[in-house]
Design an enzyme around this catalytic site. Structure first.
Site, mmCIF file in Angstrom:
data_model
loop_
_atom_site.group_PDB
_atom_site.id
_atom_site.type_symbol
_atom_site.label_atom_id
_atom_site.label_comp_id
_atom_site.label_asym_id
_atom_site.label_seq_id
_atom_site.Cartn_x
_atom_site.Cartn_y
_atom_site.Cartn_z
ATOM 1 N N CYS B 121 9.434 -18.273 -4.964
ATOM 2 C CA CYS B 121 9.744 -17.339 -3.894
ATOM 3 C C CYS B 121 10.122 -18.133 -2.655
ATOM 4 C CB CYS B 121 8.538 -16.446 -3.619
ATOM 5 S SG CYS B 121 8.832 -15.253 -2.330
ATOM 6 N N THR B 365 -0.756 8.325 0.945
ATOM 7 C CA THR B 365 0.109 9.363 0.381
ATOM 8 C C THR B 365 0.662 10.204 1.501
ATOM 9 O OG1 THR B 365 0.284 11.205 -1.129
ATOM 10 C CG2 THR B 365 -1.818 10.958 -0.010
ATOM 11 N N TYR B 366 1.863 10.733 1.282
ATOM 12 C CA TYR B 366 2.462 11.633 2.261
ATOM 13 C C TYR B 366 2.568 13.032 1.679
ATOM 14 C CZ TYR B 366 3.628 7.087 4.118
ATOM 15 O OH TYR B 366 3.534 5.799 4.576
ATOM 16 N N THR B 377 0.004 13.363 -5.338
ATOM 17 C CA THR B 377 0.553 12.261 -6.121
ATOM 18 C C THR B 377 -0.533 11.361 -6.691
ATOM 19 O OG1 THR B 377 0.786 10.977 -4.111
ATOM 20 C CG2 THR B 377 2.700 12.193 -4.838
ATOM 21 N N GLU B 442 9.670 5.373 -0.632
ATOM 22 C CA GLU B 442 8.774 5.648 -1.756
ATOM 23 C C GLU B 442 8.777 4.506 -2.747
ATOM 24 O OE1 GLU B 442 10.503 9.454 -2.555
ATOM 25 O OE2 GLU B 442 8.577 10.427 -2.252
#
Lengths: 789, 471
Positions: B121, B365-366, B377, B442
């Site tokens: 990386c 979470t939204y 979710t 998301e």
């Protein structure tokens, strides 16, 4: 039903007997439970589910409930409970979320009775109602608690904690309808079994998960909780707000807590990680466990008192796959081993000492502390409480004040301040330090420095052999008188002196060509350390020469040396500021500093030839040419170790720094690092920040030098927009303004910025200095009278 | 299959952020770019920038980020799509790298370099090489691993195991490092190092998974090939051929979630069945994706000098016809109960910070899924988290691995497997091919979950080994 009759079998402790014993299980246990009459115990775990009978001398396996060729996850138990009313009834909580009940009265091999799979996640706890036969409560990772009526196929009510996973549920022993639940987020809730819509009360008991809770068996309102924060707390629930009445701090997260029967103040705990012991605490004495069981080799996962009215038997299961019965009389009592004496130094060298009263009174009559001044003994008495089974110790506290003169650390501070560790030729450093030591009445150290100078002052390239020093043995009387004169105090005061002399002597002895002979001689000297006289005379000549020389030299140079000391302390600090110089400013900065530095060096330079010349000329005959400085390294190493072991780490470190590369490779890095850290710690305790910083800077261990790199970040805010400047110290990323401009040249200052603390104007160090030489007003024109000192 | 009848034909019926993006595009800004200029090669720049401008909290947080490169780096920018998480992430990373701890500062950065280099990386390697320079000590270590002291080199063994096959770590590895000797580690130092390693392995996953662009010089040092430019931003335009497909995909997923929630009680799978499902999922994860990369690519990036034994790479946990290591039972060694206590004991306070980070990542979470509001979710998040653990051989007794199969489509599984196991092979195509109608934020969320799951898995294995060593 309202008023519960206490189900007491009133079993006297006489009917239970046994001894401390254990048996091996096949697999780690997760939980254990005991049947009401205390004759059998069930052990449950991921790969085990067995019932053992408790016999007089041993555990006997009665039944293996884990049947079937391929046992399902329903057998993988996180918790197990034996019904306290119905002796054939067991309940387990499975890791896959199932709640299973078992009926031992079933004739078939598989005793499984009912299976409830209503929970979505692992069930952490099951609990039977203490008096109601068919009522079972479960608490699960999914955050729900469910109450089952065992006559029905599914749960009768579900309680939602509205917070995180449930770790423990416990029916109150006294309140028919109440149960407590503890949660992973640190809360404890109280519920009424008839009202599943919301909890009666909630309070935060711990930071982090509350792994367990337990109602007091006798006292209606007491609830003990244990959490990951390593605390056990006892709450009084009778008041409106749950009140913490006791708190015990343990050393590891608390996995289980169980009140001890028939002992109001006692509870047993075991931990989830690291610590394998079981502790029994008297909650009124939270600092030391009342009793400890230390048998387990891995974490204890389940503890249970064998009988609900017998405080003498404790059963425990563990990850180490053993099941133990502990007899209380076999427990170890930490309080017996605890040391009731305490000793502490005060800020100004006072010494407080607490000890058993008997010990102190005996001492007082003998008056055993000639150094200290025993002023005020204070006696504390704690009212003895008959219900406490702790040994009562009354201690006396004495405080000894040290007189001002007897501050033993004075020499250390002075030495630390006055020693020179760098910035001059090696020989001068040694001389200077020798002199410092001498002035502080430490002749042994002083001599060591002198010796070091002689050993390492690079004489090897001179080829004149000096075979004449044996001949000097003849001049004994003279030497004797000299050393008495010069070192009188030292010889009397420090016994250790002789030893080090012996070592130095040894070095000199090695100079002799007849090595073997001298070695044996030397050994004798080592053995008969007391009779140092002879050897002293033999090599006194070396000392004579040096001391002669140096006493002279020091007088000559004393004044000058004082002058060096001051600038040396004032200036090197500037060089340490490394600002990742990417700009030429830094070079200017260096130049700005350089006059001082070079001036210094110039003086040193002009002195050096004289000094070293005289040195060489004197020491030349002492060394044969084929003895390089490395020859002495082993001896010096031993000497350093000796000093360090004697507690004079200052000497060890100072010599290490001054000798630098000459000795560094001889001593392994860890030891060096150890010395450095001890010395730096000492210096920092004495608030000698400058010295400690110098030591850090001069050390060659990477682990030490990087100490200087810690917490060296300076966060700067832009003077324009008041935001933190993240990138460079001189230009703000946000408003793209140069933050610090020199008041003299109006350019950006990228290196050192000096400013007046009165008017806060400033600029390049060099510029401001020059400006203030000619003018006393601020260069910015604000009219302030600035000063540069 | 459910029908998309209730869908309006508008191309921008998605969330606020997306709408803006789409409207802008319609004004003619829509250009196919490789996104080499923005923070991420996968996510359009304006999306990230806009998100951070919309939310004042984000901006403040980013300002606090105080990164060495002067500006808020790309990683922080992308993570800033989830400000709540970013906060706990930065807090724990700051504590790991800057605050008091058992290891000296420069060693921490060196360990970070070692960890990131395992996954080639270059973003993280160069970031920490810069940091290391700023420390100004022991600069010759940067010439390569063989210039570092033996003590750090000894760490290489667990570095490579943790990076690629953490289940192989045993208490003997710990013993070798801790046993008294010249180059020994104290337990506290070791725990610090292990947390650093796990943190940066996982972070490398995130960097590759979200296609973080290198900070200064684009393209040359990066492992991404700009070849993989699809004409899909994630928000399907009306011309996109797969539009209807992907919409129905989303609907199907929603449907399956709903069905799973409802059917839970009825779907009474036997215990054996559950066990088989785990095994099946484990086995299946072998087949996912790995086939294409049979030839081992030798690393050529600038980080390679920090790598020893570069050929040691990921191997599947469950390999056919071999003795598999025993399954790790999450109930027997969990982060909450055991891992936390151990870590916090040996390296104080880090446990709390990590705990907070894991919790934030898992609970984030939204209540929305692509265009749908008010969606729970939890299932989906748990499926993602547990699927990663499943690939590492960690099994939750109380989880039905059939759910994974139903909720995670194959392209997503390929992506997950690549990002967690060999992140350096992640491509834009993989990123684009799953959940096409979802927002980029998301997908970043998915990445966060993968990162945390991976870090926790590594930590669990390492800490279990340390616990075993201690007992």
């Amino acid at each position: 039903m309202e008023k519960m009759s206490r189900v007491t079998t009133a079993l006297g402790s006489s009917s239970i007997s046994g001894r401390t014993m254990f048996c091996h299980l096949d697999a780690p246990a997760n939980a254990i439970s005991v049947c009401r009459d205390a004759t059998q115990v069930v052990v449950a775990g991921r790969n085990i589910f067995k019932i053992y009978a408790l016999e007089e001398e041993q555990f006997v396996e009665k039944l293996n409930l884990r049947v079937g060729r391929k046992p399902s996850l329903n057998f993988s138990c996180a918790d197990v409970m034996w019904h306290q009313m119905e002796e054939n009834l067991l309940a387990t909580a499975a890791t896959n979320g199932a709640v299973v009940t078992w009926n031992l009265g079933k004739p078939s091999r598989n005793k499984q009775e009912q299976l409830f799979t209503e929970h979505k996640r692992t069930v952490n706890k099951v609990c039977f109602h203490p008096t109601e036969v068919y009522m079972l409560l479960s608490g699960s990772q999914d955050g729900y608690m469910k109450c089952f009526d065992l006559r029905k196929k599914e749960s009768v009510s579900t309680f939602s904690g509205q917070s995180e996973s449930v770790r423990d549920v416990q029916f109150s022993m006294k309140d028919y309808f109440t149960f407590a639940a503890s949660f992973e987020n640190g809360n404890v809730q109280l519920w009424d079994i008839r009202r599943p819509d919301r909890y009666e009360r909630m309070f935060t008991a711990h930071t982090g998960p509350v792994f367990c809770c337990d109602w007091h068996p006798d006292d209606r309102g007491w609830l003990a909780t244990g959490g990951r924060d390593k605390m056990v707390k006892v709450w009084d629930m009778t008041t409106n707000r749950a009140k913490e009445i006791f708190c015990v701090q343990t050393i590891a997260s608390v996995a289980r807590v169980k009140w001890r029967p028939e002992r109001k103040w006692h509870l047993a705990t075991c931990s989830m990680m690291v610590d394998h012991n079981i502790y029994v605490w008297d909650v009124r004495r939270p600092f030391i466990p009342f009793a400890t069981f230390e048998e387990h080799k891995d974490v204890t996962t389940g503890i249970v008192w064998r009988h609900q009215h017998d405080p003498h038997f404790l059963l425990s299961g563990s990850k180490d796959s053993t099941l133990y019965q502990h007899m209380f009389k076999d427990a170890s009592r930490p309080v017996d081993r605890a040391n009731p004496e305490g000793l502490c130094f005060g800020l100004f060298g006072d010494l407080a000492f607490a000890a058993k009263e008997s010990l102190i009174s005996g001492d007082a009559s003998r008056k055993p502390y000639p150094g200290g001044d025993r002023r005020y003994p204070i006696f504390f008495f704690k009212k003895p409480n008959p219900t406490e089974q702790f040994a009562h110790v009354s201690s006396a506290l004495s405080v000894f004040e040290s007189s001002v003169e007897s501050r033993h650390m004075d020499w250390l501070v002075k030495t630390a301040r006055l020693y020179l560790l760098s910035g001059k030729p090696f020989a001068e450093l040694c001389d200077h330090n020798a002199k410092v030591a001498k002035e502080l009445n430490r002749p042994q150290v002083s001599t060591t420095w002198t010796m070091l100078r002689i050993m390492f002052s690079d004489p090897a390239n001179l080829s004149t052999p000096g075979p004449n020093h044996i001949g000097k043995l003849g001049t004994l009387p003279l030497m004797n008188s000299f050393s008495m004169k010069e070192m009188g105090t030292g010889l009397v005061a420090e016994g250790r002196l002789e030893r080090s002399k012996g070592e130095s002597r040894q070095d000199n002895l090695h100079l002799e060509p007849g090595n073997s002979l001298i070695n044996s001689n030397n050994d004798e000297n080592e053995e008969t350390e007391g009779s140092e006289g002879q050897a002293e005379y033999m090599f006194g000549d070396a000392e004579l020469d040096d001391d002669d020389l140096y006493s002279m030299e020091h007088e000559n140079h004393a004044a000058e040396e004082q002058e060096y000391t001051l600038p040396q302390e004032a200036f090197p600090l500037r060089h340490e500021i490394m600002d990742n110089p990417s700009a030429p400013e830094h070079l200017q900065q260096d130049k700005a500093d350089s006059p001082h530095a070079s001036g210094n060096e110039a003086e040193v330079m002009c002195l050096t030839p004289i000094e070293s010349f005289s040195l060489i000329s004197i020491s030349q005959p002492l060394f044969s040419p084929h003895l390089p400085a490395q020859f002495f390294c082993p001896v010096v190493r031993e000497m350093l170790i000796h000093y360090a072991e004697q507690g004079d780490v200052q000497m060890a470190v100072s010599v290490l720094i001054v000798l630098g590369d000459r000795i560094r490779k001889e001593i392994d890095d860890l030891t060096q690092e150890h010395w450095y850290t001890s010395y730096i710690d000492l210096l920092q305790r004495l608030e000698l920040w400058n010295v400690s910083n110098e030591v850090i800077k001069l050390s060659t261990c990477s682990a030490i030098t990087c100490l200087n790199q810690t917490s060296t970040t300076l966060h700067v805010n832009c003077s324009n927009c008041k935001r933190p400047m993240s990138n460079r110290g001189w230009i703000c990323d946000r408003c793209h303004q140069c933050a610090s401009v020199c008041a003299v040249c109006h350019h950006v200052v990228k290196g050192l910025f000096v400013w007046c603390q009165g008017c806060s104007h400033g600029g390049h160090l060099e510029h401001v200095m020059n400006w203030l030489k000619s003018s006393s007003h601020c260069p910015a024109g604000c009219g302030h009278l600035c000063e540069y000192t | 299959m459910s029908v998309t009848a209730d869908f309006s034909p508008k191309p921008f019926h998605f969330c606020n952020i997306c709408q803006k993006v789409i409207r802008k595009k319609e004004k003619g800004v829509s250009v196919q770019r490789p996104f080499s200029s923005g923070p991420s090669a996968f996510i359009p720049e304006d999306e990230v920038v806009e998100a951070s401008q919309v939310d004042p909290q984000t901006e403040q947080l980013l300002a606090e980020a105080y990164s060495p490169s002067g500006c808020v780096d790309h990683l922080t920018q992308v993570m800033g799509l989830h400000p709540h998480y970013l906060e706990s992430f930065l807090r724990s990373q700051f504590y790991l790298l800057r605050m008091d701890g058992p290891l000296p500062l420069h060693c921490r950065h060196y360990i970070a370099i070692m960890a990131a280099a395992r996954h080639q990386c270059s973003f993280l390697v160069s970031l920490h090489v810069r940091e290391f320079y700023r420390m100004g000590v022991c600069l010759d270590w940067l010439k390569g691993l063989q210039y570092a002291p033996q003590r750090l080199r000894n760490l290489n063994e667990i570095n490579k195991i943790l990076a690629h096959r953490p289940w192989l770590i045993t208490k003997e590895h710990i013993q070798n490092l801790v046993k008294t000797g010249e180059h020994s580690w104290s337990l506290a130092e070791l725990v610090h190092a292990v947390v650093l390693l796990a943190h940066f392995h996982a972070l490398a996953s995130f960097v590759f998974g979200s296609g973080i662009n290198p900070q200064v010089d684009a393209q040359n040092a990066n492992a991404f090939q700009p070849v993989y430019i699809s004409n899909c931003y994630g928000c399907p335009s009306s011309t996109s051929p797969g539009a209807t497909d992907s919409v129905s995909e989303l609907e199907a997923l929603m449907d399956r979630m709903k069905r799973l929630q409802e059917d839970r009680e009825e779907d009474e799978a036997s215990q054996e069945e559950m066990a088989t499902r785990f095994e099946k999922e484990k086995k299946e994860s072998l087949l996912v994706g790995s086939g294409d990369f049979e030839d081992e690519v030798m690393p050529t990036s600038r980080g390679s000098r920090f790598v020893e034994d570069a050929t040691f790479g990921y191997q599947d946990f469950a390999r056919h016809g071999e003795d598999n290591p025993p399954t790790f039972r999450a109930q027997d060694y969990s982060w909450e109960d055991h891992g936390f206590s151990l870590v916090n004991r040996l390296y104080s306070d880090i446990g709390l910070l990590l705990d907070d980070k894991f919790r934030t990542a898992c609970d984030l979470t939204y209540y929305s899924l692509a265009s749908h509001e008010d969606v729970d979710t939890t299932m989906l998040r748990r499926a993602l988290f547990n699927y990663v653990h499943c690939m590492y051989g960690i099994r939750y007794d109380d989880y039905d691995y059939g759910e994974v199969n139903q909720l995670l489509e194959r392209s997503l599984k390929v992506y997950i497997k690549t990002v967690t196991c060999y992140p350096e092979r992640t491509t834009r195509r993989m990123y684009d091919s799953y959940w096409r109608q979802f927002h980029h934020s998301e997908k970043v969320h998915v990445n966060l979950l993968l990162m945390e799951a991976r870090m926790q898995a590594e930590l669990l294995y390492a800490l279990r080994a340390i616990t075993r060593y201690m007992t």
